[in-house]
Write a protein that holds these residues in place. Structure first.
Motif, PDB file in Angstrom:
ATOM      1  N   LEU A 135       0.807  -0.898   0.017  1.00 21.19           N
ATOM      2  CA  LEU A 135      -0.287  -0.007  -0.225  1.00 21.19           C
ATOM      3  C   LEU A 135       0.564   1.791  -0.319  1.00 21.19           C
ATOM      4  O   LEU A 135       1.020   2.664  -0.781  1.00 21.19           O
ATOM      5  N   ALA A 136       1.706   0.994   0.622  1.00 24.19           N
ATOM      6  CA  ALA A 136       3.673   2.168   0.273  1.00 24.19           C
ATOM      7  C   ALA A 136       3.395   2.754  -0.235  1.00 24.19           C
ATOM      8  O   ALA A 136       3.983   3.632  -1.119  1.00 24.19           O
ATOM      9  N   GLY A 137       4.183   1.641  -1.066  1.00 20.70           N
ATOM     10  CA  GLY A 137       4.384   1.446  -2.777  1.00 20.70           C
ATOM     11  C   GLY A 137       3.518   2.510  -3.341  1.00 20.70           C
ATOM     12  O   GLY A 137       3.462   2.750  -4.514  1.00 20.70           O
ATOM     13  N   ALA A 138       1.783   2.140  -3.501  1.00 21.58           N
ATOM     14  CA  ALA A 138       0.826   1.991  -4.168  1.00 21.58           C
ATOM     15  C   ALA A 138       0.814   3.745  -3.954  1.00 21.58           C
ATOM     16  O   ALA A 138       0.911   4.540  -5.454  1.00 21.58           O
ATOM     17  N   LYS A 139       0.983   4.182  -2.261  1.00 23.38           N
ATOM     18  CA  LYS A 139       0.603   5.321  -2.635  1.00 23.38           C
ATOM     19  C   LYS A 139       1.911   6.216  -2.805  1.00 23.38           C
ATOM     20  O   LYS A 139       1.224   7.575  -4.109  1.00 23.38           O
TER      21      LYS A 139
END
Length: 366
Positions: free
Chosen positions: A159-163
């Motif tokens: 999720l952090a990577g996608a954001k």
């Protein structure tokens, strides 16, 4: 007999009239001789003995230190260039717009990925909570919970990577609107509407006069008088203002072709000064405690050379002089006159030696 008398009377009358005319002409001639030529109206001043600065001047050029070429930071098609060559721009002004459609599509895709991972993470969080409850009731082992926790952490990192990808796309998209980095004038428009630019392709060149550098070649004979930090007065044809600066550095460039040394000085925040213009630099290399100074209009050129006119007994007396320094509308006289001599100021150009003069009563001495 009567006719003879008439002839005699007419002869006497004619002689009388001729004598009167001759007397009138003689009187007019005497009056002109008494009056003489009309004197020339002039103003005068006294020769001043005053200390002066010994200066040296030279002509150089101005270089712009801030002349950025604005280049594309993303690959895209040019939607519009909002400025034209010669147009002044302010810092932060919109100068070009690139097509941001591709970045919008990429953002939608990245946001969908964020939503997918958030849904998985929410479900995994619930799974971990249920597993932990079963562990507390001793229905399952702790190993099962640890496996669920590991999967939860993986989803958090995803999720952090996608954001972060969304932030990257937003940052790249923001570069499709290009703003002026400084005040200046558009020197060149390199691309136009409809062209495709790659990363690093130039779009607009701006020339700024916020910081200018003067390069002034002074003759080698005064090089030993020049030092960094010395004051230098600068003038340019594009402005009436005299700028006080200091010698920033001396660049040795004495060669057989120029015999000069490059004096470098900076000019900051002068709106009328332009890159590429000529500049005149004046440095003070010494002081002279005593100099005979007269106004520049007092010195005129005659066949004998440079002369001034001394006023004595309402006459102009021509004196050949030698001149030296020129400063603030005054010129130094090194030979030919003395302090406190009275010299013609306004009107000197109309005089000759021994000409009669009349001194104006409203003259102003320096």
């Amino acid at each position: 007999m009567q006719k003879i008398i008439q002839v005699i009377l007419l002869t006497l009358l004619f002689n009388l009239l001729a004598a009167c005319g001759a007397n009138d002409k003689a009187a007019e001639t005497q009056d002109r001789e008494k009056k003489g030529p009309k004197p020339t109206l002039v103003t005068v001043t006294q020769v001043q003995d005053t200390p002066i600065e010994i200066t040296e001047s030279a002509i150089g050029s101005l270089e712009g230190l801030i002349d950025p070429t604005i280049a594309a930071e993303v690959a895209a098609r040019v939607v519009k260039v909002h400025v034209n060559p010669g147009q002044p721009v302010k810092q932060g002004q919109l100068i070009a717009t690139l097509d941001a459609t591709d970045f919008g599509l990429q953002r939608n895709e990245a946001l969908a990925e964020v939503a997918r991972i958030e849904a998985l993470l929410d479900n995994q969080t619930k799974t971990v909570a249920r597993s932990q409850t079963l562990v507390n009731k001793k229905f399952i082992s702790q190993n099962a919970v640890d496996s669920d926790l590991a999967q939860q952490n993986v989803l958090k990192e995803q999720l952090a990577g996608a954001k972060a990808r969304v932030d990257t796309i937003n940052h790249s998209s923001s570069k499709t609107t290009i703003y002026a980095p400084t005040d200046g004038i558009v020197e060149k428009k390199i691309v136009d509407t409809g062209e495709f630019v790659k990363v690093g392709d130039p779009i607009i060149q701006i020339i700024s006069n916020k910081r200018l550098r003067a390069h002034i070649p002074f003759p080698e004979r005064i090089s030993n008088h020049l030092k960094p930090g010395m004051k230098v007065r600068l003038t340019t044809p594009t402005s009436t203002k005299v700028v006080e600066s200091v010698i920033r550095e001396l660049k040795a460039m004495i060669t057989e072709s120029n015999r000069s040394i490059d004096v470098i000085a900076d000019v900051t925040d002068e709106s009328d000064w332009q890159p590429g213009a000529s500049v005149t630099g004046t440095v003070v290399i010494g002081k002279q405690p005593s100099a005979l100074m007269v106004p520049e209009q007092s010195v005129v050129l005659r066949p004998a050379g440079e002369v001034v006119y001394l006023v004595k007994d309402n006459k102009a007396h021509q004196v050949v002089v030698k001149t030296g320094q020129h400063q603030k509308g005054q010129v130094e006289i090194t030979d030919g006159i003395n302090a406190n001599d009275t010299v013609v100021m306004d009107g000197a150009g109309f005089l000759t030696d021994q000409a009669l003069v009349k001194i104006a009563t409203n003259h102003t001495a320096p």
